[in-house]
Design a protein around this motif. Structure first.
Motif, PDB file in Angstrom:
ATOM      1  N   ALA A   1     -11.648 -66.287 -11.313  1.00 16.33           N
ATOM      2  CA  ALA A   1     -12.635 -65.741 -10.445  1.00 16.33           C
ATOM      3  C   ALA A   1     -12.668 -64.217 -10.255  1.00 16.33           C
ATOM      4  CB  ALA A   1     -12.457 -66.186  -8.982  1.00 16.33           C
ATOM      5  N   TYR A   2     -11.507 -63.538 -10.130  1.00 18.53           N
ATOM      6  CA  TYR A   2     -11.289 -62.178 -10.119  1.00 18.53           C
ATOM      7  C   TYR A   2     -11.812 -61.533 -11.217  1.00 18.53           C
ATOM      8  CZ  TYR A   2      -9.158 -57.413 -10.016  1.00 18.53           C
ATOM      9  OH  TYR A   2      -9.139 -56.196 -10.242  1.00 18.53           O
ATOM     10  N   LEU A   3     -11.484 -61.973 -12.652  1.00 18.46           N
ATOM     11  CA  LEU A   3     -11.946 -61.219 -13.702  1.00 18.46           C
ATOM     12  C   LEU A   3     -13.298 -61.589 -13.820  1.00 18.46           C
ATOM     13  CD1 LEU A   3      -9.096 -62.394 -16.121  1.00 18.46           C
ATOM     14  CD2 LEU A   3      -9.581 -60.240 -15.367  1.00 18.46           C
ATOM     15  N   GLU A   4     -14.206 -62.801 -13.417  1.00 22.75           N
ATOM     16  CA  GLU A   4     -15.421 -62.903 -13.431  1.00 22.75           C
ATOM     17  C   GLU A   4     -16.227 -62.022 -12.708  1.00 22.75           C
ATOM     18  OE1 GLU A   4     -16.851 -66.800 -12.804  1.00 22.75           O
ATOM     19  OE2 GLU A   4     -15.318 -67.743 -14.184  1.00 22.75           O
ATOM     20  N   THR A   5     -15.699 -61.699 -11.337  1.00 21.90           N
ATOM     21  CA  THR A   5     -16.324 -60.650 -10.394  1.00 21.90           C
ATOM     22  C   THR A   5     -16.159 -59.323 -11.007  1.00 21.90           C
ATOM     23  OG1 THR A   5     -15.839 -62.154  -8.652  1.00 21.90           O
ATOM     24  CG2 THR A   5     -16.079 -59.694  -8.151  1.00 21.90           C
ATOM     25  N   GLN A   6     -15.251 -58.934 -11.424  1.00 18.90           N
ATOM     26  CA  GLN A   6     -14.986 -57.546 -11.839  1.00 18.90           C
ATOM     27  C   GLN A   6     -15.998 -57.294 -13.154  1.00 18.90           C
ATOM     28  OE1 GLN A   6     -13.964 -55.481 -10.015  1.00 18.90           O
ATOM     29  NE2 GLN A   6     -13.137 -57.395  -8.697  1.00 18.90           N
ATOM     30  N   LEU A   7     -16.037 -58.006 -14.109  1.00 19.06           N
ATOM     31  CA  LEU A   7     -16.693 -58.053 -15.327  1.00 19.06           C
ATOM     32  C   LEU A   7     -18.308 -58.099 -14.862  1.00 19.06           C
ATOM     33  CD1 LEU A   7     -15.049 -60.344 -18.097  1.00 19.06           C
ATOM     34  CD2 LEU A   7     -15.779 -57.706 -18.120  1.00 19.06           C
ATOM     35  N   ARG A   8     -18.681 -58.863 -13.918  1.00 21.04           N
ATOM     36  CA  ARG A   8     -20.145 -58.774 -13.513  1.00 21.04           C
ATOM     37  C   ARG A   8     -20.519 -57.409 -12.759  1.00 21.04           C
ATOM     38  NH1 ARG A   8     -19.244 -64.621 -12.831  1.00 21.04           N
ATOM     39  NH2 ARG A   8     -20.630 -65.674 -14.126  1.00 21.04           N
ATOM     40  N   HIS A   9     -19.637 -56.995 -11.987  1.00 21.45           N
ATOM     41  CA  HIS A   9     -19.509 -55.768 -11.253  1.00 21.45           C
ATOM     42  C   HIS A   9     -19.721 -54.607 -12.332  1.00 21.45           C
ATOM     43  CE1 HIS A   9     -17.808 -56.890  -7.042  1.00 21.45           C
ATOM     44  NE2 HIS A   9     -19.026 -57.605  -7.488  1.00 21.45           N
ATOM     45  N   TYR A  10     -19.091 -54.654 -13.495  1.00 22.95           N
ATOM     46  CA  TYR A  10     -19.171 -53.578 -14.567  1.00 22.95           C
ATOM     47  C   TYR A  10     -20.545 -53.711 -15.077  1.00 22.95           C
ATOM     48  CZ  TYR A  10     -14.361 -52.106 -14.753  1.00 22.95           C
ATOM     49  OH  TYR A  10     -12.950 -51.836 -14.408  1.00 22.95           O
ATOM     50  N   ARG A  11     -20.953 -55.008 -15.363  1.00 21.17           N
ATOM     51  CA  ARG A  11     -22.263 -55.454 -16.231  1.00 21.17           C
ATOM     52  C   ARG A  11     -23.449 -54.760 -15.292  1.00 21.17           C
ATOM     53  NH1 ARG A  11     -23.944 -61.608 -17.225  1.00 21.17           N
ATOM     54  NH2 ARG A  11     -23.995 -61.367 -15.041  1.00 21.17           N
ATOM     55  N   ASN A  12     -23.482 -54.837 -14.090  1.00 20.97           N
ATOM     56  CA  ASN A  12     -24.430 -54.490 -13.042  1.00 20.97           C
ATOM     57  C   ASN A  12     -24.523 -53.384 -12.579  1.00 20.97           C
ATOM     58  OD1 ASN A  12     -23.054 -54.599 -10.743  1.00 20.97           O
ATOM     59  ND2 ASN A  12     -23.873 -56.811 -10.256  1.00 20.97           N
ATOM     60  N   GLY A  13     -23.298 -52.424 -13.008  1.00 22.37           N
ATOM     61  CA  GLY A  13     -23.169 -51.033 -12.419  1.00 22.37           C
ATOM     62  C   GLY A  13     -22.606 -50.870 -11.098  1.00 22.37           C
ATOM     63  N   GLN A  14     -22.218 -51.968 -10.439  1.00 23.20           N
ATOM     64  CA  GLN A  14     -21.559 -52.069  -9.254  1.00 23.20           C
ATOM     65  C   GLN A  14     -20.313 -51.366  -9.497  1.00 23.20           C
ATOM     66  OE1 GLN A  14     -21.935 -55.800  -7.320  1.00 23.20           O
ATOM     67  NE2 GLN A  14     -21.161 -55.177  -5.364  1.00 23.20           N
ATOM     68  N   ARG A  15     -19.694 -51.475 -10.288  1.00 24.19           N
ATOM     69  CA  ARG A  15     -18.098 -50.804 -10.573  1.00 24.19           C
ATOM     70  C   ARG A  15     -18.396 -50.059 -11.840  1.00 24.19           C
ATOM     71  NH1 ARG A  15     -12.419 -53.480 -11.214  1.00 24.19           N
ATOM     72  NH2 ARG A  15     -11.124 -51.635 -11.571  1.00 24.19           N
ATOM     73  N   GLN A  16     -17.998 -48.820 -11.614  1.00 22.58           N
ATOM     74  CA  GLN A  16     -18.309 -47.944 -12.774  1.00 22.58           C
ATOM     75  C   GLN A  16     -16.997 -47.510 -13.609  1.00 22.58           C
ATOM     76  OE1 GLN A  16     -21.309 -46.198 -13.344  1.00 22.58           O
ATOM     77  NE2 GLN A  16     -22.047 -47.843 -12.240  1.00 22.58           N
TER      78      GLN A  16
ATOM     79  N   PRO B   1     -16.803 -45.604 -17.868  1.00 25.31           N
ATOM     80  CA  PRO B   1     -17.625 -45.327 -18.788  1.00 25.31           C
ATOM     81  C   PRO B   1     -17.688 -46.213 -20.069  1.00 25.31           C
ATOM     82  CG  PRO B   1     -15.913 -43.774 -18.386  1.00 25.31           C
ATOM     83  CD  PRO B   1     -15.984 -44.571 -17.437  1.00 25.31           C
ATOM     84  N   VAL B   2     -16.394 -46.738 -20.225  1.00 21.68           N
ATOM     85  CA  VAL B   2     -16.382 -47.585 -21.514  1.00 21.68           C
ATOM     86  C   VAL B   2     -16.698 -49.103 -20.932  1.00 21.68           C
ATOM     87  CG1 VAL B   2     -14.754 -48.795 -22.978  1.00 21.68           C
ATOM     88  CG2 VAL B   2     -14.707 -46.315 -22.540  1.00 21.68           C
ATOM     89  N   MET B   3     -16.174 -49.553 -19.940  1.00 16.57           N
ATOM     90  CA  MET B   3     -16.340 -51.014 -19.310  1.00 16.57           C
ATOM     91  C   MET B   3     -17.793 -51.166 -19.135  1.00 16.57           C
ATOM     92  SD  MET B   3     -13.798 -52.752 -19.900  1.00 16.57           S
ATOM     93  CE  MET B   3     -14.407 -54.215 -19.182  1.00 16.57           C
ATOM     94  N   ASN B   4     -18.414 -50.241 -18.564  1.00 13.14           N
ATOM     95  CA  ASN B   4     -20.089 -50.520 -18.327  1.00 13.14           C
ATOM     96  C   ASN B   4     -20.684 -50.940 -19.682  1.00 13.14           C
ATOM     97  OD1 ASN B   4     -19.411 -48.222 -15.841  1.00 13.14           O
ATOM     98  ND2 ASN B   4     -20.216 -50.191 -15.306  1.00 13.14           N
ATOM     99  N   VAL B   5     -20.427 -50.110 -20.647  1.00 14.40           N
ATOM    100  CA  VAL B   5     -21.006 -50.608 -21.970  1.00 14.40           C
ATOM    101  C   VAL B   5     -20.819 -51.551 -22.403  1.00 14.40           C
ATOM    102  CG1 VAL B   5     -21.409 -49.405 -24.165  1.00 14.40           C
ATOM    103  CG2 VAL B   5     -21.355 -47.976 -22.265  1.00 14.40           C
ATOM    104  N   ILE B   6     -19.529 -51.934 -22.608  1.00 10.58           N
ATOM    105  CA  ILE B   6     -18.991 -53.306 -22.938  1.00 10.58           C
ATOM    106  C   ILE B   6     -19.489 -54.510 -22.409  1.00 10.58           C
ATOM    107  CG2 ILE B   6     -16.809 -54.706 -23.427  1.00 10.58           C
ATOM    108  CD1 ILE B   6     -15.404 -52.046 -24.159  1.00 10.58           C
ATOM    109  N   ALA B   7     -19.641 -54.309 -20.804  1.00 11.39           N
ATOM    110  CA  ALA B   7     -19.853 -55.461 -20.229  1.00 11.39           C
ATOM    111  C   ALA B   7     -21.466 -55.830 -19.983  1.00 11.39           C
ATOM    112  CB  ALA B   7     -19.286 -55.391 -18.704  1.00 11.39           C
TER     113      ALA B   7
END
Length: 103
Positions: free
Chosen positions: A55-70, A72-78
């Motif tokens: 659940a934690y990993l899902e939340t963080q990946l979704r936050h990277y994907r939508n830009g809620q968590r910034q 530079p590399v993870m936003n592009v990957i997610a």
């Protein structure tokens, strides 16, 4: 009654069975550069992913994907990850057993 409520509350805390950890393992090959092949980071600034709650990993990946968590590399990957990709990745990393030992 309390035992029944407690067991009902804990139903969602175990590993999710609907996710495909084998598919997540394949998808995680791209993650291995920083996070290691088994989720133990090889890059000094990357977190270990092995054994983290799905659940934690899902939340963080979704936050990277939508830009809620910034990052530079993870936003592009997610960004191109589907919900299914995220769930499968989280299932894979959560399924890895981690043992800690003191010295």
């Amino acid at each position: 009654m309390l035992n029944w409520l407690l067991s009902l509350a804990l139903v969602g805390t175990g590993p999710a069975l609907a996710q495909d950890s084998a598919a997540g393992r394949l998808k995680a090959q791209a993650c291995s550069v920083c996070h290691g092949t088994m989720g133990v980071a090889v890059h000094p600034e990357a977190p270990h992913l092995a054994g983290q709650p799905a659940a934690y990993l899902e939340t963080q990946l979704r936050h990277y994907r939508n830009g809620q968590r910034q990052h530079p590399v993870m936003n592009v990957i997610a960004r191109p990850l589907s919900d299914s990709d995220i769930e499968n990745l989280a299932a894979w990393f959560a399924s890895i057993r981690v043992d800690a030992q003191g010295r």
